[in-house]
Write an enzyme that holds these catalytic residues in place. Structure first.
Site, PDB file in Angstrom:
ATOM      1  N   SER A 195       1.077  -1.586  -0.058  1.00  0.00           N
ATOM      2  CA  SER A 195       0.305  -0.024   0.236  1.00  0.00           C
ATOM      3  C   SER A 195       0.936   1.045  -0.015  1.00  0.00           C
ATOM      4  O   SER A 195       2.016   0.836   0.123  1.00  0.00           O
ATOM      5  CB  SER A 195      -0.998  -0.287   1.530  1.00  0.00           C
ATOM      6  OG  SER A 195      -2.002   1.297   1.441  1.00  0.00           O
TER       7      SER A 195
ATOM      8  N   TYR B  46      -1.576  -0.063  10.407  1.00  0.00           N
ATOM      9  CA  TYR B  46      -1.548  -0.162   8.076  1.00  0.00           C
ATOM     10  C   TYR B  46      -0.419  -0.474   7.709  1.00  0.00           C
ATOM     11  O   TYR B  46      -0.152  -1.343   7.412  1.00  0.00           O
ATOM     12  CB  TYR B  46      -3.137  -0.323   7.958  1.00  0.00           C
ATOM     13  CG  TYR B  46      -3.311  -0.891   6.675  1.00  0.00           C
ATOM     14  CD1 TYR B  46      -3.907  -1.476   6.482  1.00  0.00           C
ATOM     15  CD2 TYR B  46      -2.911   0.145   5.632  1.00  0.00           C
ATOM     16  CE1 TYR B  46      -4.222  -2.463   5.088  1.00  0.00           C
ATOM     17  CE2 TYR B  46      -2.870   0.412   4.232  1.00  0.00           C
ATOM     18  CZ  TYR B  46      -3.926  -0.757   3.949  1.00  0.00           C
ATOM     19  OH  TYR B  46      -4.013  -2.118   2.751  1.00  0.00           O
TER      20      TYR B  46
END
Lengths: 445, 256
Positions: free
Chosen positions: B147, B160
């Site tokens: 990501s 995250y």
């Protein structure tokens, strides 16, 4: 992952009606019973797809909606017999990309590929081959429904035939359409041989239609609705057949052009409509004759322009599509075209098409026999609504009906006069399912 | 018309029920790849597998497996390979976006984010790299979904982001090792905003949001490409370059 509802503003294709609904976007059929259960606690529910219905038949304002779009899986395809089973959120666009290279096509198709299979069934859509093939529902063999009162069920002409037929053209009111199986039509090539023939008035249109329907699978006409007097109903007919041989190429994915924003004013005003109608007529008479063309040009010319509905400006537009039966069709078309020409609210896209005698069995399907005329009107508020009310009276007097998928304003009287079997649909309706349209035309509170 | 560039190849996808994984599997199926799908919920995989077969995958095998619990043993990997006639490519796509604020307050949630997005993904990547080195040498591909959140720690998603950033370093390291020692190619995809159920609660719109279909095309192209780090869509490379270069006093004034 626990998926549930969130608020979203939905705008159907006509852009006149808009509003927030609580919408859920499941990606698996296994989520449906739970989502339907959640909706039980507050109001009503409606299944929705790609929002290509024009008015409020795909809206459930104040209630909830489940989008089928995440249920876009093929389930089984028999390339030998042309039978496809798929989840309801698969679009006709996606189906064509799968089946065309293998020599199959949709049994009939509306003027856009960007509708879901579920939407095609719920609106029992039709196309240029209605006189040969009838509406989409005639080709559906089985439907998977999830209902609030009966759970997950399968309906077909053999199993629960009344509910099966009620679901064809049932506007999504008989439960959530989860999947369906239908029969495709064989094609030898992805190319169509299309002939363009101008006609001088309505009488010529009817003569030409009679002559054409025996020989041509696809027939539809564009009408210049700014013309009056002896030219009333002049236009251009497109009639075509699939070519006998050639390549089997699916259309290119995506759109060629798109309207990137909504212009502040409608670009479809009386002046531009007149210019467009005149120039369209000239253009077509210049290319009068026969062309061999890909199905995407013959069946889906508007799909090449993404978001063409925005051209009508921030107020949106009404589409008005009605049909009149054979006994009254000539008079009704003449009266409607006269009324429009007199109003000065010309429609840019006016499509005239005869509907054959074949029936799907749907209770409130927009079916023939007769002739259908589809018109677009920029939303000019009361003036437009009054014109459409005048058209309603002509249609009711002719014993005709107005297409719910295109409608956002017909009165309960106009609806109930066109669709006397609506009470049978009401009896088959899932008690949890409803729409803004249905409440309006049945006066349910 | 039809692209058969993946015919004869097999691809294993971990976390195959996710929207991005499924869109990628469809791209591969239409190109003729066989697919082995693993996800926690095997029931959902059956519908996905039927669809992939209709789209053109010669073989599709499914297996319900909790990737956090299961050990990626050679025996298990061989068993999966046998079901689809072998695989030379792996896409590690399982992930959990979670909730940043909850992760700051609740250690268990933070642990779950790190376990799924880093620990589990990394251990499967290492095991699959060993396996593919043995079965396909330098012709194998191990790919993982990372990501852009891993490129710089930011207030909105740094737990995250830390896990995905760690995974990116691991994949980059695998790529370096393979270049030196002849193992499978390694790729990490640094994806931006993708409109999926994982992001259903985030208000969307604007040019930065991509569909799973768009991202899937980037992923499939990257499997055959040369880069170890692929941004999806491409413009994130430049967006993140700017964000990485922003000095701390500047970024301290922006809440994102």
């Amino acid at each position: 992952m626990a998926l549930s509802y969130h608020d979203q503003v939905l705008t159907p294709w006509g852009r006149v009606h808009t509003g927030a609904v609580r919408i859920a976007r499941p990606r698996s059929q296994s989520e449906l019973p739970d989502l339907i259960g959640q909706a039980q606690t507050g109001g009503s529910l409606l299944g929705v797809g790609l929002h290509r219905s024009y008015g409020d038949s795909g809206l459930n304002l104040g209630g909830a909606a489940i989008s089928s779009r995440g249920l876009d899986r093929f389930i089984a395809f028999d390339p030998d017999h042309g039978v496809l089973r798929a989840e309801a959120g698969v679009s006709l666009d996606e189906i064509l990309r799968l089946v065309v290279p293998r020599g199959w096509f949709l049994p009939t198709t509306p003027g856009t590929r960007f509708v879901t299979l579920g939407g095609a069934i719920a609106n029992d859509v039709h196309g240029k081959n209605h006189h040969r093939s009838g509406s989409f529902g005639r080709h559906v063999r089985r439907i998977g429904l999830v209902r609030s009162d009966r759970g997950t069920i399968e309906v077909s002409p053999e199993r629960d035939p009344d509910l099966f037929r009620a679901t064809l053209g049932g506007l999504g009111l008989t439960g959530f359409i989860a999947w369906a199986e239908f029969a495709l039509a064989p094609i030898a090539t992805s190319e169509v041989i299309e002939e363009t023939i101008p006609f001088a008035n309505l009488a010529e249109f009817f003569r030409l239609t009679e002559e054409s329907e025996g020989q041509f699978e696809h027939v539809s006409s564009w009408v210049d609705c700014t013309a009056g007097g002896r030219s009333l109903g002049r236009g251009v007919m497109f009639r075509g057949n699939w070519a006998g041989s050639g390549p089997l190429h699916a259309h290119a994915p995506g759109v060629k052009l798109s309207v990137p924003f909504t212009p502040p004013l409608s670009l479809m005003n009386p002046l531009t409509v007149q210019i467009l109608n005149a120039s369209y007529g000239v253009l077509l008479s210049l290319r009068r004759g026969t062309v061999r063309t890909h199905y995407s040009n013959a069946f889906y010319p508007l799909d090449a322009i993404g978001g063409w509905n925005r051209l009508y400006g921030p107020k949106g537009f009404y589409q008005y599509q009605f049909m009149a039966p054979p006994q009254t069709q000539e008079g009704a078309m003449a009266q409607v075209l006269t009324e429009i020409a007199a109003s000065g609210q010309g429609s840019f896209l006016s499509v005239l098409k005869s509907l054959g005698p074949l029936r799907s069995g749907g209770l409130i399907s927009f079916e023939g026999p007769g002739v259908s005329l589809a018109l677009d009107f920029p939303n000019r508020g009361a003036a437009t609504l009054q014109l459409l009310d005048r058209l309603d009276r002509i249609v009711m007097q002719a014993g005709g009906k107005i297409y719910p998928a295109k409608d956002g304003r017909m009165s309960a009287t106009a609806f109930q006069s066109g669709y006397p079997q609506w009470r049978q649909l009401e009896a088959q309706r899932d008690p949890l399912f409803s729409s803004s349209f249905w409440r309006r035309v049945t006066h349910e509170r | 018309m039809s692209d058969n560039s993946w015919r004869g190849r097999g691809v294993l996808i971990l976390g195959a029920a996710s929207a991005i994984a499924e869109a990628t599997a469809r791209e591969l199926a239409t190109r003729g790849a066989s697919l082995a799908l693993i996800a926690r919920d095997a029931g959902r995989l059956d519908a996905i597998a039927a669809d992939l077969k209709v789209r053109g995958a010669p073989k599709v095998a499914v297996r319900g497996l909790d990737l956090l619990e299961a050990e990626p043993t050679d025996a298990l990997l061989q068993e999966i390979a046998d079901e689809v006639g072998g695989f030379d490519t792996v896409l590690i796509a399982h992930g959990l976006l979670g909730d940043q604020e909850q992760a700051e307050q609740d250690g268990a949630h933070a642990a779950a984010l790190i376990d799924v997005n880093f620990t589990s993904a990394a251990l499967w990547a290492l095991a699959l790299a060993r396996f593919l080195e043995r079965t396909h040498g330098p012709n194998g591909v191990v790919a993982a979904i990372g990501s852009v959140a891993g490129d710089r720690g930011r207030a909105s998603n740094f737990v995250y982001g830390a896990a995905k950033g760690g995974l990116a370093v691991l994949m980059q390291g695998l790529a370096h090792r393979s270049a030196l020692k002849g193992g499978p190619k390694a790729v990490v995809y640094k994806l931006g905003f993708v409109d999926t159920p994982m992001t259903a609660d985030i208000p969307k719109g604007g040019p930065l949001w991509a569909t799973p279909e768009t991202v899937a095309k980037v992923i499939v192209k990257g499997l055959n490409g040369k880069s170890a780090i692929v941004y999806g869509p491409w413009f994130w490379r430049y967006v993140m370059l700017i964000i990485r270069l922003l000095p701390q006093p500047v970024i301290a004034k922006v809440n994102f």
